[in-house]
Design an enzyme around this catalytic site. Structure first.
Site, short mmCIF file in Angstrom:
data_model
loop_
_atom_site.label_atom_id
_atom_site.label_comp_id
_atom_site.label_asym_id
_atom_site.label_seq_id
_atom_site.Cartn_x
_atom_site.Cartn_y
_atom_site.Cartn_z
N CYS A 264 0.80 -1.23 0.00
CA CYS A 264 0.00 0.00 0.00
C CYS A 264 0.83 1.28 0.00
O CYS A 264 0.74 2.07 -0.95
CB CYS A 264 -0.94 0.00 1.19
SG CYS A 264 -1.98 -1.46 1.23
C1 UGA Z 1 -1.46 0.44 5.35
C2 UGA Z 1 -2.26 1.43 6.23
O1 UGA Z 1 -1.75 1.40 7.56
C3 UGA Z 1 -3.75 1.08 6.24
O2 UGA Z 1 -4.48 2.07 6.97
C4 UGA Z 1 -4.26 1.07 4.79
O3 UGA Z 1 -5.63 0.74 4.71
C5 UGA Z 1 -3.46 0.05 4.00
O4 UGA Z 1 -2.06 0.42 4.05
C6 UGA Z 1 -3.98 0.06 2.59
O5 UGA Z 1 -3.87 1.09 1.93
O6 UGA Z 1 -4.66 -0.90 2.18
P1 UGA Z 1 -0.42 -2.01 5.69
O7 UGA Z 1 0.27 -1.79 4.37
O8 UGA Z 1 -1.13 -3.29 5.92
O9 UGA Z 1 -1.53 -0.85 5.95
O10 UGA Z 1 0.72 -1.92 6.79
P2 UGA Z 1 1.15 -0.98 8.01
O11 UGA Z 1 0.91 -1.74 9.25
O12 UGA Z 1 0.58 0.35 7.90
O13 UGA Z 1 2.74 -0.92 7.78
C7 UGA Z 1 3.31 -0.44 6.56
C8 UGA Z 1 4.82 -0.40 6.64
O14 UGA Z 1 5.25 0.66 7.50
C9 UGA Z 1 5.48 -1.67 7.21
O15 UGA Z 1 6.62 -1.99 6.43
C10 UGA Z 1 5.89 -1.28 8.61
O16 UGA Z 1 7.00 -2.00 9.09
C11 UGA Z 1 6.22 0.18 8.42
N1 UGA Z 1 6.10 0.98 9.66
C12 UGA Z 1 4.90 1.15 10.26
C13 UGA Z 1 7.24 1.60 10.19
O17 UGA Z 1 8.36 1.49 9.64
N2 UGA Z 1 7.11 2.35 11.32
C14 UGA Z 1 5.92 2.54 11.95
O18 UGA Z 1 5.89 3.24 12.99
C15 UGA Z 1 4.79 1.90 11.41
#
Ligand code: UGA
Length: 421
Positions: A264
């Site tokens: 995403c």
């Molecule tokens: C993300 C959004 O959080 C959702 O709200 C959205 O609906 C979704 O995309 C989408 O567009 O369908 P997702 O891709 O499942 O969700 O994953 P996240 O949990 O948001 O993490 C994304 C990335 O950011 C991961 O690689 C994670 O490790 C990284 N991350 C997250 C960080 O490096 N630091 C943080 O503090 C949080």
């Protein structure tokens, strides 16, 4: 209500399953017969925590079919949840949206009652108004707003916790052209106590992109702060805690590390940038967020080289290959650029991930895949790329660990370096 969901990826299937759980009658449509068969057997074709239980418990209210016509003709609302893959230039490919809208419209032509079409797929601002609406009118012979309803209803589901996210949303956004479409979606979501925001079609699309791009930027921002903190040995996580206590900022998505991956954030950031370019706008903040994210995993490599300047012939261990813990998804995983760079350096790579090794093996068959995390520890140095719970149980004493995700226990290593703290 009787609901059709077209596309059984994680958004479509979670949406369908949750609506069935809420008491609605749901038909999921997919062209893939194998997926259809699995869903009808109560087996989700994708892994998402809690999904199988919901499919099994609500078997009488959810079924799948490859027959669009029968599904749409016997329902009141159709959710379009098909994929919008990236093109080479980062813009999104609307082929599946186009096919689905034409197919749906052609079926609606025969329907002698009102029906609501809802776009849930992530599409850039203007797509529903300027692309979907004309196609729907042209192929159904009906007028949107009076004979047929059209709405845009973005999803905000995180992989791995998509079901709790669906059932306990922060907000629901309804982009709509007419009051009947709005009222129908409000009725569908009336069990939720969260705010429901009603906007026009394009604003709903922009809310989705702005939210994801903002979260991606928040991550890149804390990584940039972390890169600065590293110079003075400041604990970036303490800084994030301190910032996060300000209610205007909030602590979420301030975990610094090697950056964001997944299906995403990288895709939506690229699509927003491509769309901005098309509109002759220079989206500088988003551009910088992407640049920071592209560089962040390579910083891990630079730190590794500080400790092992000649990497050729060395064995480097990687803990974690999935883009985040608790998933087998490796799309845009930060482990990918790390592996690419290590291979270029002529290293041997030992890798372990509790879930993502089969998928990673398809991309990089030349790595040594370990059957336990301990096996990775015998490498000359260990890189932590994903924060899986089981990595907290390992004994890192005597090892060289370069940490991309801030694993507290790894600080016991003989040599420990965090990427940006
Ligand atoms: C993300 C959004 O959080 C959702 O709200 C959205 O609906 C979704 O995309 C989408 O567009 O369908 P997702 O891709 O499942 O969700 O994953 P996240 O949990 O948001 O993490 C994304 C990335 O950011 C991961 O690689 C994670 O490790 C990284 N991350 C997250 C960080 O490096 N630091 C943080 O503090 C949080």
């Amino acid at each position: 209500m009787r609901i059709t969901v077209i596309g059984t990826g994680y958004v479509g299937l979670v949406t369908g399953a949750c609506f069935a759980k809420l008491g609605h009658t749901v038909t999921c449509v997919d062209i893939d017969e194998e997926k259809v068969r699995k869903i009808n057997d109560g087996i989700p074709p994708i892994y998402e925590e809690g999904l199988e239980e919901i499919l099994k418990a609500n078997k009488n209210r959810i079924k799948a079919t490859a027959d669009h016509r029968s599904a749409i003709m016997s329902s009141d609302v159709t959710f379009i949840c098909v994929g919008t893959p990236s093109r080479k230039d980062g813009s999104i490919d609307l082929t599946f949206i186009k096919e689905t809208v034409i197919q749906t419209a052609t079926i609606l032509k025969e329907m002698n009652r009102w029906h609501l079409v809802v776009v849930k797929s992530t599409v850039v601002p203007g797509t529903t108004q300027n692309f979907v609406l004309p196609l729907l009118e042209q192929h159904s012979g009906k007028h949107v707003g009076t004979d047929v309803g059209l709405a845009m209803n973005p999803e905000f589901l995180k992989e791995g916790v998509a079901i709790p996210d669906f059932l306990n949303p922060d907000r629901i956004v309804i982009g709509s052209t007419d009051s009947k479409s709005t009222a129908t979606l409000k009725e569908l979501y009336k069990v939720f106590t969260c705010p429901i925001l009603v906007t026009n079609l394009s604003a709903a699309e922009m809310i989705k992109y702005a939210s994801n791009t903002f979260l991606a930027t928040k991550i890149s921002f804390i990584n940039e702060i972390g890169n600065l903190c590293k110079h003075l040995g400041i604990d970036t996580y303490q800084v994030a805690d301190g910032m996060g206590l300000d209610r205007r900022i909030g602590r979420a998505f301030l975990d610094s590390g090697i950056g964001y991956g997944g299906s995403c954030f990288p895709k939506d950031v690229n699509a927003l940038l491509a769309w901005a370019k098309k509109n002759k706008e220079n989206a500088r903040i988003t551009e910088s967020a992407r640049a920071v994210n592209n560089d962040q995993p390579l910083r891990l490599l630079r730190l590794l080289k500080k400790h092992i300047p000649k990497l050729r012939g060395k064995t480097i261990g990687i803990l974690g290959l999935a883009f985040k813990p608790n998933t087998d998804d490796i799309r845009e995983s930060r482990a990918i650029p790390i592996v690419q760079a290590l291979l270029k350096e002529g290293t041997t790579i030992k890798a372990y991930d509790p879930q993502a090794m089969p998928a990673f093996k398809k991309l990089y068959p030349q790595l040594t895949y370990c059957s336990t995390a301990e096996e990775v520890l015998s490498s000359d140095a260990i890189l932590i790329a994903t924060l899986w719970e089981e990595f907290t149980m390992l004994d890192y004493r005597g090892k060289t660990v370069i940490d991309g995700r801030r694993l507290e226990q790894a600080k016991n290593a003989q040599t420990y370096e965090g990427v940006c703290w």
